[in-house]
Write a protein that holds these residues in place. Structure first.
Motif, short mmCIF file in Angstrom:
data_model
loop_
_atom_site.label_atom_id
_atom_site.label_comp_id
_atom_site.label_asym_id
_atom_site.label_seq_id
_atom_site.Cartn_x
_atom_site.Cartn_y
_atom_site.Cartn_z
N SER A 114 -25.90 51.64 123.40
CA SER A 114 -27.15 52.18 122.86
C SER A 114 -27.73 51.25 121.81
O SER A 114 -27.03 50.36 121.28
CB SER A 114 -26.91 53.56 122.22
OG SER A 114 -26.13 53.41 121.03
N LYS A 115 -28.99 51.48 121.51
CA LYS A 115 -29.66 50.74 120.43
C LYS A 115 -28.94 50.97 119.11
O LYS A 115 -28.72 50.03 118.33
CB LYS A 115 -31.11 51.21 120.34
CG LYS A 115 -31.96 50.57 119.24
CD LYS A 115 -33.38 51.08 119.33
CE LYS A 115 -34.30 50.43 118.29
NZ LYS A 115 -34.02 50.91 116.92
N GLU A 119 -27.24 47.92 116.85
CA GLU A 119 -27.73 47.63 115.50
C GLU A 119 -26.68 47.91 114.43
O GLU A 119 -26.62 47.21 113.41
CB GLU A 119 -29.00 48.44 115.24
CG GLU A 119 -30.17 48.01 116.12
CD GLU A 119 -31.41 48.86 115.91
OE1 GLU A 119 -31.30 49.93 115.25
OE2 GLU A 119 -32.49 48.47 116.40
N GLU A 164 -36.92 52.26 129.76
CA GLU A 164 -37.80 52.66 128.66
C GLU A 164 -37.12 52.48 127.32
O GLU A 164 -37.74 52.07 126.33
CB GLU A 164 -38.24 54.12 128.85
CG GLU A 164 -39.22 54.33 129.98
CD GLU A 164 -40.47 53.46 129.82
OE1 GLU A 164 -41.07 53.48 128.72
OE2 GLU A 164 -40.83 52.76 130.79
N GLN A 165 -35.82 52.77 127.25
CA GLN A 165 -35.08 52.61 126.00
C GLN A 165 -34.90 51.13 125.66
O GLN A 165 -34.95 50.74 124.49
CB GLN A 165 -33.73 53.30 126.10
CG GLN A 165 -33.81 54.82 126.20
CD GLN A 165 -32.49 55.45 126.60
OE1 GLN A 165 -31.64 54.82 127.25
NE2 GLN A 165 -32.31 56.71 126.24
N LYS A 167 -36.86 48.70 126.16
CA LYS A 167 -38.10 48.12 125.62
C LYS A 167 -38.16 48.24 124.10
O LYS A 167 -38.91 47.50 123.45
CB LYS A 167 -39.31 48.81 126.24
CG LYS A 167 -39.48 48.54 127.73
CD LYS A 167 -40.64 49.34 128.32
CE LYS A 167 -40.79 49.09 129.82
NZ LYS A 167 -41.89 49.92 130.40
N GLU A 168 -37.40 49.16 123.52
CA GLU A 168 -37.42 49.39 122.07
C GLU A 168 -36.36 48.60 121.33
O GLU A 168 -36.22 48.72 120.11
CB GLU A 168 -37.22 50.89 121.79
CG GLU A 168 -38.20 51.81 122.50
CD GLU A 168 -39.63 51.55 122.06
OE1 GLU A 168 -39.83 51.28 120.84
OE2 GLU A 168 -40.53 51.58 122.92
N ILE A 169 -35.60 47.77 122.03
CA ILE A 169 -34.46 47.08 121.41
C ILE A 169 -34.79 45.61 121.19
O ILE A 169 -35.31 44.92 122.08
CB ILE A 169 -33.20 47.21 122.30
CG1 ILE A 169 -32.83 48.70 122.46
CG2 ILE A 169 -32.03 46.44 121.70
CD1 ILE A 169 -31.64 48.93 123.38
N ASN A 170 -34.44 45.09 120.02
CA ASN A 170 -34.53 43.66 119.74
C ASN A 170 -33.34 42.98 120.42
O ASN A 170 -32.19 43.21 120.04
CB ASN A 170 -34.50 43.42 118.23
CG ASN A 170 -34.63 41.95 117.87
OD1 ASN A 170 -34.57 41.07 118.73
ND2 ASN A 170 -34.79 41.67 116.58
#
Length: 386
Positions: A114-115, A119, A164-165, A167-170
């Motif tokens: 997961s993001k 992180e 979709e998830q 796309k939100e991750i660096n």
């Protein structure tokens, strides 16, 4: 009780205690040679998924053919690190804070789910002083597994990151992507799955160093289509210029092991019942979880041969029934029965419910014959509990 298990392959199961898992080194080598041929023809890397088979006494043999191990926990990672040469990979839906430092210290690849997890531990990986490659598990939202219990892509699955998830991750610092969407399946399923992966995640793959196809590939099964697998691997390598990993578990030890049991009693009811000294619940839990009916050498389906018995365990669990089998001769107390394909998901999942002793672990090799690797007893049961 000498039994022929293949061309020029005979095992004498009277030479082992019961119950016992018996792994035939010759059959294991046969599987490993198939897997090595895939490595040689494609340049991919294949890892042993220890969740299916963790008999580390044969890790030195496996390391001659495969590229390392993959783990689902710190303990599995330590086992692979300590007992087998090669790379150590790990994936978990979530890592424990008190374990992550040790995981970073021994693993070559760490895959995050997961993001939040990526992180949370990014800085620890960077500051470790080790070269650790990091990846993300993706969920292609496509699978051909019909049973939800084994389907990583069923609705609201906790396993993997959707497009979709993602796309939100660096993705700075991410070296690869990992997917695992298969279970005991052939390469045609992989080919269809890769089309979906490419459609959804292909743009990301151009920036990656590797992709991991996960497990569930029945590569050593007789009807497995090796040519399609090889074509799939080469296509991904050539298209995206990435390293390709596979991490089969079952395929490494498929059809290499047996579970030898002894008849304890025959009970007459509306049908004949045989009580044996092994347990589905304790020694082969997938028989109840999947469920499935394991083959016994020399037996048939119910009523196929003249004498049919329902085989059950000496536990108090009413449903601890292995299945209905028929035999050419009536069973009697002391007879030995040999279950097939008992190397995978048996030793790694067994338990001591009801105080059932764990089966001994036996290795057959041409050099040493039947060798008992490990016997268990009361202390193994007791020391788990207090």
């Amino acid at each position: 009780m000498a039994v022929t298990i293949g061309i020029n392959m005979e095992l004498d199961f009277t030479k082992v205690p019961t119950p016992a898992y018996v792994v035939d080194e010759r059959l294991l080598k046969k599987n490993l040679e198939i897997l090595k041929s895939v490595i040689d023809q494609t340049g991919c890397k294949i890892l042993l998924a220890q969740k299916a088979f963790s008999m580390f006494s044969v890790y030195p043999l496996i390391s001659k053919y495969l590229n390392g191990t993959t783990a689902s926990s710190l303990f599995e990672a330590k086992l692979g690190h300590e007992e087998m040469e090669g790379e150590v990979h790990i994936y978990s839906p979530a890592y424990m804070e008190e374990e992550i430092d040790e995981i970073i210290s021994i693993c070559d690849h760490i895959v995050f789910n997961s993001k939040n997890q990526w992180e949370k531990y990014l800085d620890k990986v960077k500051q470790s002083g080790r070269h650790v490659e990091c990846g993300l598990r993706i969920n292609p939202e496509y699978s051909e597994i019909e049973t939800d219990m084994y389907n990583p892509c069923f609705e609201n699955s906790r396993l993997g990151i959707t497009l979709e998830q993602l796309k939100e991750i660096n993705l700075q610092g991410i070296d690869g992507l990992h997917f695992h969407t298969m279970c005991e399946q052939n390469s045609d399923v992989l080919e269809r799955t890769l089309k979906v992966v490419e459609e959804r995640f292909g743009s990301y793959l151009h920036d990656m160093k590797w992709i991991n196809f996960g497990g569930g590939h029945h590569i050593t099964r007789e009807d497995y289509d090796l040519e399609t697998l090889i074509r799939c691997i080469k296509h991904i390598k050539d298209t995206y210029n990435v390293e390709v990993y596979l991490e089969p578990g079952e395929a490494v030890a498929l059809n290499t092991g047996f579970l030898v049991t002894k008849v304890l009693d025959i009970v007459e009811s509306k049908m004949n019942l045989a009580i044996v000294d092994t347990s589905a619940a304790c020694h082969m839990p997938d028989v109840l979880e999947m469920p499935y009916r394991p083959n016994i050498i020399g037996s048939g389906k119910a009523n196929e041969y003249p004498y049919t018995y329902r085989l059950g365990a000496p536990t108090c669990l009413s449903g601890d029934v292995i299945g209905d089998y028929s035999f050419k001769e009536p069973l009697k107390e002391g007879d030995r029965l040999v279950f097939c394909d008992m190397a995978i998901y048996t030793m790694v999942k067994n338990n001591t419910f009801n105080g059932m002793n764990l089966p001994s672990i036996v290795l057959y090799s041409e050099d040493e014959g039947m060798k008992v690797i490990r016997k268990f007893g009361y202390e193994d049961f007791k020391m788990r509990l207090s």
